[in-house]
Design an enzyme around this catalytic site. Sequence first.
Site, PDB file in Angstrom:
ATOM      1  N   ARG A 243      14.745  43.898  12.782  1.00 11.28           N
ATOM      2  CA  ARG A 243      13.475  44.536  12.429  1.00 11.28           C
ATOM      3  C   ARG A 243      12.823  43.935  11.192  1.00 11.28           C
ATOM      4  NH1 ARG A 243      12.300  46.661  17.174  1.00 11.28           N
ATOM      5  NH2 ARG A 243      13.913  48.074  17.899  1.00 11.28           N
TER       6      ARG A 243
ATOM      7  N   TYR B 116       6.596  46.573  27.461  1.00 18.94           N
ATOM      8  CA  TYR B 116       6.548  47.557  26.366  1.00 18.94           C
ATOM      9  C   TYR B 116       6.008  48.823  27.004  1.00 18.94           C
ATOM     10  CZ  TYR B 116       4.990  48.881  21.521  1.00 18.94           C
ATOM     11  OH  TYR B 116       4.780  49.464  20.294  1.00 18.94           O
TER      12      TYR B 116
ATOM     13  N   LYS C 145      13.580  38.454  17.686  1.00 20.64           N
ATOM     14  CA  LYS C 145      14.107  38.802  19.009  1.00 20.64           C
ATOM     15  C   LYS C 145      14.867  37.647  19.668  1.00 20.64           C
ATOM     16  CE  LYS C 145      11.542  42.696  19.810  1.00 20.64           C
ATOM     17  NZ  LYS C 145      12.027  43.980  20.349  1.00 20.64           N
TER      18      LYS C 145
ATOM     19  N   ARG D 172       1.658  53.307  11.942  1.00 24.53           N
ATOM     20  CA  ARG D 172       0.202  53.462  11.808  1.00 24.53           C
ATOM     21  C   ARG D 172      -0.238  54.914  11.743  1.00 24.53           C
ATOM     22  NH1 ARG D 172       0.948  49.495  15.597  1.00 24.53           N
ATOM     23  NH2 ARG D 172       0.800  51.043  17.264  1.00 24.53           N
TER      24      ARG D 172
ATOM     25  N   GLU E 285      14.094  54.249  16.115  1.00 31.14           N
ATOM     26  CA  GLU E 285      13.604  55.588  16.465  1.00 31.14           C
ATOM     27  C   GLU E 285      14.644  56.675  16.211  1.00 31.14           C
ATOM     28  OE1 GLU E 285      12.503  53.508  20.286  1.00 31.14           O
ATOM     29  OE2 GLU E 285      11.282  55.324  20.463  1.00 31.14           O
TER      30      GLU E 285
ATOM     31  N   GLU F  74      17.032  48.841  27.389  1.00 28.30           N
ATOM     32  CA  GLU F  74      16.060  48.469  28.410  1.00 28.30           C
ATOM     33  C   GLU F  74      16.759  48.249  29.743  1.00 28.30           C
ATOM     34  OE1 GLU F  74      13.365  45.306  27.464  1.00 28.30           O
ATOM     35  OE2 GLU F  74      13.270  45.799  25.336  1.00 28.30           O
TER      36      GLU F  74
ATOM     37  N   ASP G 175       9.189  40.271  28.462  1.00 31.75           N
ATOM     38  CA  ASP G 175       9.568  41.625  28.078  1.00 31.75           C
ATOM     39  C   ASP G 175       8.314  42.491  27.988  1.00 31.75           C
ATOM     40  OD1 ASP G 175      11.466  43.527  27.595  1.00 31.75           O
ATOM     41  OD2 ASP G 175      11.713  43.046  25.478  1.00 31.75           O
TER      42      ASP G 175
ATOM     43  N   GLU H 253      17.674  47.576  21.621  1.00 31.13           N
ATOM     44  CA  GLU H 253      16.665  48.279  22.407  1.00 31.13           C
ATOM     45  C   GLU H 253      17.257  48.510  23.791  1.00 31.13           C
ATOM     46  OE1 GLU H 253      12.805  46.300  22.189  1.00 31.13           O
ATOM     47  OE2 GLU H 253      12.468  47.202  20.214  1.00 31.13           O
TER      48      GLU H 253
ATOM     49  N   THR I  63      19.646  38.371  23.760  1.00 29.30           N
ATOM     50  CA  THR I  63      19.397  39.480  24.678  1.00 29.30           C
ATOM     51  C   THR I  63      20.649  39.582  25.530  1.00 29.30           C
ATOM     52  OG1 THR I  63      17.040  38.896  24.747  1.00 29.30           O
ATOM     53  CG2 THR I  63      17.865  40.319  26.516  1.00 29.30           C
TER      54      THR I  63
ATOM     55  N   GLN J 131      11.336  40.556  12.207  1.00 30.61           N
ATOM     56  CA  GLN J 131      10.192  40.845  13.086  1.00 30.61           C
ATOM     57  C   GLN J 131       8.984  41.322  12.295  1.00 30.61           C
ATOM     58  OE1 GLN J 131      11.246  43.767  16.064  1.00 30.61           O
ATOM     59  NE2 GLN J 131       9.176  43.916  16.887  1.00 30.61           N
TER      60      GLN J 131
ATOM     61  N   ASP K  35      17.830  44.418  24.277  1.00 28.31           N
ATOM     62  CA  ASP K  35      16.921  43.495  23.582  1.00 28.31           C
ATOM     63  C   ASP K  35      17.194  43.589  22.087  1.00 28.31           C
ATOM     64  OD1 ASP K  35      14.747  41.910  22.850  1.00 28.31           O
ATOM     65  OD2 ASP K  35      13.341  43.587  22.952  1.00 28.31           O
TER      66      ASP K  35
ATOM     67  N   THR L  73      11.796  49.003  25.584  1.00 27.40           N
ATOM     68  CA  THR L  73      12.674  50.102  25.192  1.00 27.40           C
ATOM     69  C   THR L  73      12.318  51.366  25.956  1.00 27.40           C
ATOM     70  OG1 THR L  73      12.638  49.158  22.979  1.00 27.40           O
ATOM     71  CG2 THR L  73      13.499  51.395  23.192  1.00 27.40           C
TER      72      THR L  73
ATOM     73  N   TYR M  36       5.566  38.818  12.733  1.00 27.64           N
ATOM     74  CA  TYR M  36       4.980  39.064  14.057  1.00 27.64           C
ATOM     75  C   TYR M  36       3.453  39.090  14.117  1.00 27.64           C
ATOM     76  CZ  TYR M  36       3.396  43.925  13.889  1.00 27.64           C
ATOM     77  OH  TYR M  36       2.693  45.070  13.643  1.00 27.64           O
TER      78      TYR M  36
ATOM     79  N   HIS N 188       8.268  55.424  23.505  1.00 23.46           N
ATOM     80  CA  HIS N 188       8.675  54.400  22.539  1.00 23.46           C
ATOM     81  C   HIS N 188       7.462  53.859  21.783  1.00 23.46           C
ATOM     82  CE1 HIS N 188      10.553  50.886  20.741  1.00 23.46           C
ATOM     83  NE2 HIS N 188       9.713  50.095  21.386  1.00 23.46           N
TER      84      HIS N 188
END
Lengths: 421, 421
Positions: free
Chosen positions: A243, A134, A259, A148, A370, A207, A132, A205, A263, A246, A239, A356, A250, A139
């Site tokens: 959350r 990114y 995850k 962050r 999001e 995708e 997968d 997600e 899927t 994760q 996907d 995503t 992670y 996204h």
Amino acid sequence: MIDGAATSWVEVSSECDFPIQNLPYGIFDANDKRLRVGVAIGDSVLDLAAIHDAGLFSNTMLADENVFASSSLNGFMSKGREAWTQARQRISELLSSDNPTLRDNSALRSQALKPMSQVNLLMPVAIGDFTDFYSSKEHATNVGTMFRGKDNALMPNWLHLPVGYHGRASTVFASGVDIRRPKGQTKADEAAAPSFGASRLLDFELEMGFFLGTGNQPGEPIEINQTKDHIFGMVLLNDWSARDIQKWEYVPLGPFLGKSFATSISPWVVTMDALEPFRVASPKQDPTPLPYLGLDGAGAFDIQLQAFIQSEKMTEPMRLTATNYKYLYWNMFQQLAHHTVNGTGMRTGDLCGSGTISGPTEDSRGSMLEICWKGTKPITLPDGSERKFFADGDTVIINGWCEGEGYRVGFGDVRAKILPA
Amino acid sequence: MIDGAATSWVEVSSECDFPIQNLPYGIFDANDKRLRVGVAIGDSVLDLAAIHDAGLFSNTMLADENVFASSSLNGFMSKGREAWTQARQRISELLSSDNPTLRDNSALRSQALKPMSQVNLLMPVAIGDFTDFYSSKEHATNVGTMFRGKDNALMPNWLHLPVGYHGRASTVFASGVDIRRPKGQTKADEAAAPSFGASRLLDFELEMGFFLGTGNQPGEPIEINQTKDHIFGMVLLNDWSARDIQKWEYVPLGPFLGKSFATSISPWVVTMDALEPFRVASPKQDPTPLPYLGLDGAGAFDIQLQAFIQSEKMTEPMRLTATNYKYLYWNMFQQLAHHTVNGTGMRTGDLCGSGTISGPTEDSRGSMLEICWKGTKPITLPDGSERKFFADGDTVIINGWCEGEGYRVGFGDVRAKILPA
């Protein structure tokens, strides 16, 4: 290429995903446990195993062996681009308005052409490895901003390479397979220790994925301008993501149990030949990528994508988002060239997800994380209930299509319902 | 269980990895392209397909179908624990000193018993998904100290769950397959932008792996005290790592191309039945893990492990490290229970790596990154050259064994030579 004005003797409405310009492949059975390859045309499925048995592939590279009498597309995919083109050409002829071979053979037609509503669509491909990516800048920026702050949203590597990771192949399911809410370890920020229970932040997600038709020898990268010869086709992909699981797990090795439980993919694999008329330029890349990522020509495709939610109380789905595959910053040819540049050997049936796909506007975001901005902007459903993430009983549906003049090249739906933990 | 004093009519020295107490399974051909399952005994391989053809499995669950006439162990593994036990019991009888059936049948013996030096040992298992854990506290602490300082060495989640991630199944190779040094993007700390070229920091990771014999249904976790019924056996594993590629790419989704180019495993799969006499307690876990990770009984195995380097100029290998599987903080039963607790469906042939196994002392570290402490403590080879990481032409060898009274249960070697990029 099949002319945009071509028509089939099988009736196809202009809103249907499966005109003669599409001809996507899938695996089906007619409630008889006999799995074979089919191609979608209008509201029907053409049984290619039966067509082969009738000798109608006799002048192609596929004459000797009935690769369509199989529980996966892998045998056909492994034959390579020239065989794919010959098969598409032959199927297109057989379904063409002016070709009597199948049209006027009522015995074969009734044997080989089944109403789609009367067959079971199953996993189309035996997946070797699932990767997968990114690759949506929007996204990555949205998620980075949430966690962050705006100034550190993109990691330093993000604009230089298509970030990706390995996912789990054993839990890729075809549309229609219900998904059980996962349990696992989570830790609230204020808690001293983690606890165990059902995920409370279950997300999707939006995708797309591409399937490798033919692989490469270990140690021999696929040069970027050769990648197109290895890619068989595309599917829609959800996907599923927990959350809260994760978030706790992670660091530092990436997503794992958040995850790996599921899927979902669409049952129809739309070929690159069918998508070719919809090829468009990717977003401009700045800085210019290193030469091994430099593609000659356009690398994106204009594929409209939507996701919907339907709770158990709702009588019809509500749209969550509308986006487009063309927004992706890193295109699939760059993804594949990067994937193999270290000598990784890939195989027929390997699946690569896009990551995503979020667009530039608020109504084109590709995940609940999001859309509801980390739970701060809940949405209200027509049944009066509120969502930040998904509830048990919710069905999530993704669809997608390319818009031609008077026809669509579409993917069908990928849909799955969430079962309680 | 096979008695420690049992002996075979096949001669086996006390230093040999393959006495009658072991009986590991592998896939071989005798330069005839006919792949089948063999079992190692002394310096020989017993052809189980031939033994089955001779009717010698007729009183077992394996009587009907010759699962040993196969290019992988998967068919045999999928039969489940009772079949594994019956096969081991039968093979042990046939190889036992006092059993004349095969010993005195010179025609069958010469057909079915091949010198190991005259056969090719190949990939034993068709791997579905490959997962790699990170379960050595000493390794995680060493790496964390190097990159984040002593006070932040372990991430907050590390003591609460066995951290793991998905690796790549298509690039797991059997011992003897040379490994090409990968190319890729790297970025020096002081550089403004990344550059492309051959990895300069090629490393090994001394690991072991276990194979799933039987899987589970998606949505139905394997309870920790049931995990042992699903695990078929173990191999040695070298998780090749390009540290410079890994460093630049791995944030935020984990290692990808820095690992995906190659993983090497030993050709013999040592069964859990053979390892059972060497089961020992794991290190004490503090804090106590959540109940789903609570195993009844001992979870580690006393398996001595060594790694060696041999440059092209050296006439014999030099030892790099000596460690032990029992040092692992998280045991394989905890790894498997954690892996499936979110409902992940696993399958026959799935491989789970332990993560680098470093011991408590400086001479028991399981990677060049740690042995040479991020390049600050180079080692000198007998040929006079220096290493911080590996050079082209270096061969890396891992071996491992359990020490019984007067016998060893060993894994053979996993060895691979590094080819230039």
